[in-house]
Design an enzyme around this catalytic site. Structure first.
Site, short mmCIF file in Angstrom:
data_model
loop_
_atom_site.label_atom_id
_atom_site.label_comp_id
_atom_site.label_asym_id
_atom_site.label_seq_id
_atom_site.Cartn_x
_atom_site.Cartn_y
_atom_site.Cartn_z
N ARG A 175 -54.04 -25.89 104.48
CA ARG A 175 -53.20 -26.57 103.76
C ARG A 175 -53.44 -27.94 104.34
O ARG A 175 -54.17 -28.93 103.65
CB ARG A 175 -51.79 -26.46 104.05
CG ARG A 175 -50.93 -27.22 102.74
CD ARG A 175 -50.44 -28.84 103.17
NE ARG A 175 -49.52 -28.66 104.51
CZ ARG A 175 -49.30 -29.79 105.02
NH1 ARG A 175 -49.78 -30.96 104.69
NH2 ARG A 175 -48.56 -29.71 106.32
N GLU A 188 -41.16 -35.60 107.01
CA GLU A 188 -42.14 -36.49 106.98
C GLU A 188 -42.06 -37.70 107.74
O GLU A 188 -40.82 -38.47 107.68
CB GLU A 188 -42.86 -36.38 105.71
CG GLU A 188 -43.97 -36.99 105.72
CD GLU A 188 -44.51 -37.49 104.11
OE1 GLU A 188 -45.65 -37.86 104.07
OE2 GLU A 188 -43.64 -37.68 103.31
N HIS A 195 -45.42 -30.74 114.61
CA HIS A 195 -46.61 -30.73 114.05
C HIS A 195 -47.49 -32.10 114.23
O HIS A 195 -47.03 -33.20 113.98
CB HIS A 195 -46.27 -30.87 112.57
CG HIS A 195 -47.42 -30.94 111.53
ND1 HIS A 195 -47.87 -29.88 110.97
CD2 HIS A 195 -47.94 -32.16 111.13
CE1 HIS A 195 -48.76 -30.28 110.14
NE2 HIS A 195 -49.06 -31.63 110.11
N HIS A 217 -50.64 -34.82 114.95
CA HIS A 217 -51.88 -35.24 114.65
C HIS A 217 -52.80 -36.06 115.67
O HIS A 217 -52.17 -36.29 116.56
CB HIS A 217 -51.97 -36.11 113.18
CG HIS A 217 -51.77 -35.56 111.90
ND1 HIS A 217 -52.65 -35.32 111.28
CD2 HIS A 217 -50.45 -35.17 111.48
CE1 HIS A 217 -52.20 -34.46 110.17
NE2 HIS A 217 -50.84 -34.28 110.40
#
Length: 520
Positions: free
Chosen positions: A24, A154, A215, A217
């Site tokens: 994903r 988010e 999560h 990055h």
């Protein structure tokens, strides 16, 4: 106030969930689009062989091809018993994402909500109350369909920094809605490990009954370090991708995360680390994104010692080795041959080949290796017998020699090759056809080698290099990787003619394998 120890950061029995989102979030890498067949292969490998806890395989409502892939993966997971470990990203759209997931046979929705007030107001044009109402409406509908619901907040990292009261109010509104996991993304990869620890620790203390996941990055190159901080702060799960795929600078690398959490924090994981290189190779092929040779764990060079002093230290007492032993990952340690090689580097490679030389012979061979390395030529263990043969003026490893050849190619015409070779002193001629000169040469060569019960193995990779800024008459280096049953062999040929360079690399492989056949 609960301290960090109460969250189990020093508890060796604590288990952390690994959720892989290669299919994903990894597919948001520029230029990466997996076919349904590729997605199924990756999903099977991640769940069956690598044994990650969960995988996120798609975003809802993207395309018909995506829907086809998700449907096929879900059909397989039901048969294999993995249906509760497959997740799809969905949106706050009441019925549409939920229905799409239900139509594919899915069981879990990862609902994308706005974790920062700026995103909520600017992108959605809504306030917290309206957004909450929309979220709860979608969650309730998903529950009526029997779906497990997880929630992404988010841009949570910026939201926690800029508008923490919005984040807490949103959490207060959702904490009793039957959501299984709350996933906290550093969407733009802006956090430091210290910020990750402080913010996730705060979330865990405020909502001790909830399951939080991080999560990351990798925009600042801190993704793996941030994962460590998240786990130390109390996160129950972390997200990653194979080969650090993902938008912009990517996510956290699966291999790095697994090994770091295991070795540095002592947490319990389900992942089979011996499969990390295999899944890396698979994703590299399917994505078209090459893995850097110095990438931790999975890079081609990370278990290669180059400096002679390192080889010497390992020879005398494994002085330059750590817990990151290559055998953990089904790999082997190697010692590079080049201008920095010393006697120990050469001896390590000779041991691997089972070759013994006198001290004087070693001195001459090492001198040649340093000379080749100084001219920037790449030297492999498979090159070593040829260097030895050349230095010692020996005919060893000369089982096959090319005596003459002619290759013709034309526009819209099949290429042909006529060759004359000597195999163990006996001359043979053959003519071959193919899609290009090299293919025709292989056809002709296989005809000759059939007399010796030998067929060239399949190619895994074929690479041609010339020096930067090279001229039309520059040397061409052809590097071929061969699938030799239980191992990969890499051979190299150098010539001004690209086809001839590939022919030399091919003859080198045959010489190696014929030598092995006759060596007891």
């Amino acid at each position: 106030m609960t301290d960090s120890k109460s969250h189990g950061m020093n508890n060796p029995s604590r288990r952390i969930e690994i959720m892989d989102t290669t299919l994903r979030d990894g597919e948001q890498t520029q230029g990466v689009s997996f076919s349904p067949e590729e997605k199924i292969s990756i999903a099977k490998a991640l769940l069956e062989r690598v044994r990650v806890d969960r995988i996120e395989i798609a975003s809802a409502r993207v395309s018909d091809r995506e829907k086809e892939a998700v449907t096929q993966i879900n059909a397989w997971t039901r048969e294999a018993g993995f249906s509760d470990r497959v997740e799809v990203l969905g949106f706050v759209d009441h019925t549409r994402s939920v229905d799409w997931i239900m139509e594919t046979g899915g069981g879990t929705i990862n609902l994308l909500t706005k974790g920062s007030e700026k995103h909520c107001r600017t992108q959605l044009g809504k306030n917290l109350e309206t957004h909450t109402q929309d979220i709860l409406e979608t969650v309730a509908y998903a529950h009526t369909k029997g779906l497990i619901v997880n929630v992404y907040l988010e841009d949570w990292s910026n939201g926690y920094r800029d508008s923490p009261q919005y984040v807490f109010a949103l959490m207060d509104n959702l904490r009793g809605a039957g959501i299984q996991r709350f996933m906290l993304p550093d969407t733009l990869g802006v956090m430091t490990p210290e910020e990750v620890y402080a913010s996730i620790h705060d979330m865990c203390v405020r909502y001790p009954e909830l399951h939080f996941e991080f999560h990351p990055h990798n925009d600042y190159g801190l993704a793996t370090a941030n994962v460590m901080a998240a786990v130390q702060a109390g996160a129950a799960g972390v997200h990653c991708t194979v080969n650090c795929l993902g938008e912009r600078a990517g996510n956290a690398s699966l291999a790095e995360v697994v090994v770091t959490l295991k070795d540095k924090l002592g947490v319990e994981l389900t992942v089979n680390e011996s499969q990390l290189v295999r899944i890396s190779d698979m994703v590299e092929r399917f994505s078209g994104k090459r893995v850097s040779a110095n990438a931790p764990i999975v890079g081609a060079d990370v278990f290669t010692q180059t400096a002679g002093i390192h080889a010497d230290g390992d020879h005398k007492g494994n002085l330059y080795q750590s817990r990151l032993k290559p055998e953990r990952f089904s790999r082997v340690r190697s010692y590079a041959l080049g201008k920095m090689s010393g006697k120990a580097s050469l001896r390590k490679n000779l041991e691997r080949l089972g070759i013994e030389l006198t001290a004087e012979q070693e001195r001459h061979v090492l001198k040649r290796i340093v000379s080749l390395g100084d001219s920037k030529q790449t030297i492999t263990t498979d090159d070593l017998p040829f260097i030895i043969a050349d230095v010692l003026e020996s005919e060893s490893y000369q089982h096959i020699r090319l005596l003459n050849y002619a290759i013709t190619s034309g526009l819209d015409l099949e290429s042909t090759a006529s060759i004359r070779v000597a195999v163990r002193g006996e001359a043979h001629t053959a003519a071959g056809k193919g899609n290009g000169g090299f293919d025709a040469f292989i056809d002709a060569l296989n005809q000759v080698m059939a007399h010796y019960d030998y067929t060239l193995p399949p190619l895994l990779d074929y690479e041609v290099r010339i020096p930067k800024g090279g001229h039309t008459n520059a040397l061409t280096e052809c590097i071929i990787s061969w699938d030799c049953e239980h191992r990969t062999r890499v051979t190299r040929g150098v010539h001004v003619n690209q086809v001839f360079a590939s022919m030399l690399a091919t003859l080198k492989l045959i010489n190696i394998e014929l030598e092995e056949r006759q060596t007891p």
